[in-house]
Design a protein around this motif. Sequence first.
Motif, PDB file in Angstrom:
ATOM      1  N   PHE A  16      -5.401   5.588   6.433  1.00  9.43           N
ATOM      2  CA  PHE A  16      -4.796   4.746   5.390  1.00  9.43           C
ATOM      3  C   PHE A  16      -3.431   4.278   5.869  1.00  9.43           C
ATOM      4  O   PHE A  16      -2.539   5.086   6.126  1.00  9.43           O
ATOM      5  CB  PHE A  16      -4.650   5.536   4.088  1.00  9.43           C
ATOM      6  CG  PHE A  16      -4.106   4.709   2.939  1.00  9.43           C
ATOM      7  CD1 PHE A  16      -4.934   3.876   2.205  1.00  9.43           C
ATOM      8  CD2 PHE A  16      -2.756   4.763   2.599  1.00  9.43           C
ATOM      9  CE1 PHE A  16      -4.436   3.115   1.152  1.00  9.43           C
ATOM     10  CE2 PHE A  16      -2.250   4.018   1.549  1.00  9.43           C
ATOM     11  CZ  PHE A  16      -3.098   3.188   0.823  1.00  9.43           C
TER      12      PHE A  16
ATOM     13  N   VAL B 124       5.507   6.139   1.377  1.00  7.28           N
ATOM     14  CA  VAL B 124       4.902   7.427   1.040  1.00  7.28           C
ATOM     15  C   VAL B 124       5.747   8.114  -0.024  1.00  7.28           C
ATOM     16  O   VAL B 124       6.971   8.233   0.132  1.00  7.28           O
ATOM     17  CB  VAL B 124       4.802   8.339   2.283  1.00  7.28           C
ATOM     18  CG1 VAL B 124       4.262   9.716   1.883  1.00  7.28           C
ATOM     19  CG2 VAL B 124       3.920   7.700   3.342  1.00  7.28           C
TER      20      VAL B 124
ATOM     21  N   ARG C  78       0.838  -1.198   0.000  1.00  4.23           N
ATOM     22  CA  ARG C  78       0.000   0.000   0.000  1.00  4.23           C
ATOM     23  C   ARG C  78       0.876   1.253   0.000  1.00  4.23           C
ATOM     24  O   ARG C  78       1.837   1.350   0.773  1.00  4.23           O
ATOM     25  CB  ARG C  78      -0.921  -0.006   1.235  1.00  4.23           C
ATOM     26  CG  ARG C  78      -1.978  -1.104   1.153  1.00  4.23           C
ATOM     27  CD  ARG C  78      -2.550  -1.437   2.518  1.00  4.23           C
ATOM     28  NE  ARG C  78      -3.253  -0.320   3.133  1.00  4.23           N
ATOM     29  CZ  ARG C  78      -4.527  -0.002   2.909  1.00  4.23           C
ATOM     30  NH1 ARG C  78      -5.237  -0.706   2.036  1.00  4.23           N
ATOM     31  NH2 ARG C  78      -5.100   1.007   3.537  1.00  4.23           N
TER      32      ARG C  78
ATOM     33  N   ALA D 272      -0.153   2.914   5.092  1.00  3.08           N
ATOM     34  CA  ALA D 272       0.737   2.752   3.945  1.00  3.08           C
ATOM     35  C   ALA D 272       2.018   2.027   4.332  1.00  3.08           C
ATOM     36  O   ALA D 272       2.433   2.029   5.496  1.00  3.08           O
ATOM     37  CB  ALA D 272       1.077   4.127   3.365  1.00  3.08           C
TER      38      ALA D 272
ATOM     39  N   PHE E 165      -3.334   5.390  -2.300  1.00  2.00           N
ATOM     40  CA  PHE E 165      -4.114   6.551  -1.890  1.00  2.00           C
ATOM     41  C   PHE E 165      -3.479   7.788  -2.506  1.00  2.00           C
ATOM     42  O   PHE E 165      -2.319   8.099  -2.242  1.00  2.00           O
ATOM     43  CB  PHE E 165      -4.126   6.672  -0.362  1.00  2.00           C
ATOM     44  CG  PHE E 165      -5.125   7.660   0.186  1.00  2.00           C
ATOM     45  CD1 PHE E 165      -4.936   9.030   0.034  1.00  2.00           C
ATOM     46  CD2 PHE E 165      -6.251   7.230   0.868  1.00  2.00           C
ATOM     47  CE1 PHE E 165      -5.849   9.937   0.526  1.00  2.00           C
ATOM     48  CE2 PHE E 165      -7.177   8.137   1.372  1.00  2.00           C
ATOM     49  CZ  PHE E 165      -6.976   9.489   1.207  1.00  2.00           C
ATOM     50  N   THR E 166      -4.241   8.507  -3.333  1.00  2.76           N
ATOM     51  CA  THR E 166      -3.731   9.717  -3.964  1.00  2.76           C
ATOM     52  C   THR E 166      -4.343  10.933  -3.283  1.00  2.76           C
ATOM     53  O   THR E 166      -5.565  11.112  -3.287  1.00  2.76           O
ATOM     54  CB  THR E 166      -4.049   9.739  -5.473  1.00  2.76           C
ATOM     55  OG1 THR E 166      -5.448   9.537  -5.678  1.00  2.76           O
ATOM     56  CG2 THR E 166      -3.274   8.647  -6.194  1.00  2.76           C
TER      57      THR E 166
ATOM     58  N   LEU F 274       0.943   5.627  -0.229  1.00  9.25           N
ATOM     59  CA  LEU F 274       0.304   6.937  -0.140  1.00  9.25           C
ATOM     60  C   LEU F 274       1.108   7.924  -0.987  1.00  9.25           C
ATOM     61  O   LEU F 274       2.328   8.032  -0.823  1.00  9.25           O
ATOM     62  CB  LEU F 274       0.261   7.415   1.315  1.00  9.25           C
ATOM     63  CG  LEU F 274      -0.093   8.885   1.560  1.00  9.25           C
ATOM     64  CD1 LEU F 274      -1.490   9.210   1.037  1.00  9.25           C
ATOM     65  CD2 LEU F 274       0.031   9.212   3.051  1.00  9.25           C
TER      66      LEU F 274
ATOM     67  N   VAL G 295      -5.410  11.478   6.962  1.00  7.99           N
ATOM     68  CA  VAL G 295      -5.083  10.445   5.984  1.00  7.99           C
ATOM     69  C   VAL G 295      -4.146   9.395   6.588  1.00  7.99           C
ATOM     70  O   VAL G 295      -4.334   8.190   6.399  1.00  7.99           O
ATOM     71  CB  VAL G 295      -4.455  11.078   4.725  1.00  7.99           C
ATOM     72  CG1 VAL G 295      -3.889  10.002   3.808  1.00  7.99           C
ATOM     73  CG2 VAL G 295      -5.491  11.910   3.982  1.00  7.99           C
TER      74      VAL G 295
ATOM     75  N   THR H 171      -8.099  10.087  -4.703  1.00  9.55           N
ATOM     76  CA  THR H 171      -8.751   9.509  -3.530  1.00  9.55           C
ATOM     77  C   THR H 171      -9.260  10.621  -2.630  1.00  9.55           C
ATOM     78  O   THR H 171     -10.371  10.561  -2.104  1.00  9.55           O
ATOM     79  CB  THR H 171      -7.765   8.616  -2.753  1.00  9.55           C
ATOM     80  OG1 THR H 171      -7.130   7.707  -3.653  1.00  9.55           O
ATOM     81  CG2 THR H 171      -8.494   7.834  -1.668  1.00  9.55           C
TER      82      THR H 171
END
Length: 279
Positions: A202, A207, A130, A204, A155-156, A132, A198, A173
């Motif tokens: 989320f 990043v 995942r 991550a 995740f944007t 970010l 965030v 996102t």
Amino acid sequence: MRKYAEVARWLKETDPQGALYDFHEPDPISRDDLLRVHAREYVDQVLSCTVPHTIAREIGFPMTESVSFRAQCATGGSLLTAMLALEHGVACNTAGGSHHARIAQGAGFCVFNDVAVAVRAVQAMRMVRRVLIIDLDVHQGDGTADIFAHDTSVFTLSLHSEKNYPVRKKASTLDVPLEDGMEDDEYLSILEDTLKRVLTTFKADLVFFNAGVDPHHDDRLGRLALSDQGLRKREELVFKLVRNEGLPLAGVLGGGYSYNLRLLVNRHSNLYRVAAKYL
């Protein structure tokens, strides 16, 4: 275009003994890595320098051998940056942030979407699941948003000038459109509240941070009003919040448009000055 070489030169001149910055030279990105994100026809057009005029016009310059090779190296640099960040906690590219490049073509001075290609590569190598992407360029990251539109593993997040390019934005996102002329305090408050939320929701493994300096009040293509100090505080806030979560952070240069090259390089240098504190 000159800013990329000047940023690297600044880093070397301010740290001649290599005490702060450890340089790594990337390989050009492979065709297979590009094909995880971009359409085969477009990739081959760039690699063979046969991009149609209509697409080259959207990108903003003709596809010469030097432009093609630079795009391959910048994208390879973002992949290497991701891998080094996973190893050391922090790493930054002296290029990258080409967030307008879409699946089927480039646009807005962006040839390949280097961050998207890097994300797909490290996912394919099972180094992360995942990711970010924090995009603080003054322009919305429409290409990145579109590429990952249906992928919950990425995740944007985009904080951008609401009325700036692109006219037709794609849904990230989370998009945070900002009013023209916004200054330091309001911007930093919005960023802190948003990023804390965030990072809580989320989880991550990596990043990416697009640290475009075009939110500066003197930028030719920006509509916000951050100061030099505000940009520095922005970088400090992102690094503090991300690294306090124990997350590896990969920084890319992003946008910045000024006739005064010295001032532009100084603004971009904040990314590396702040990153050095976390090595």
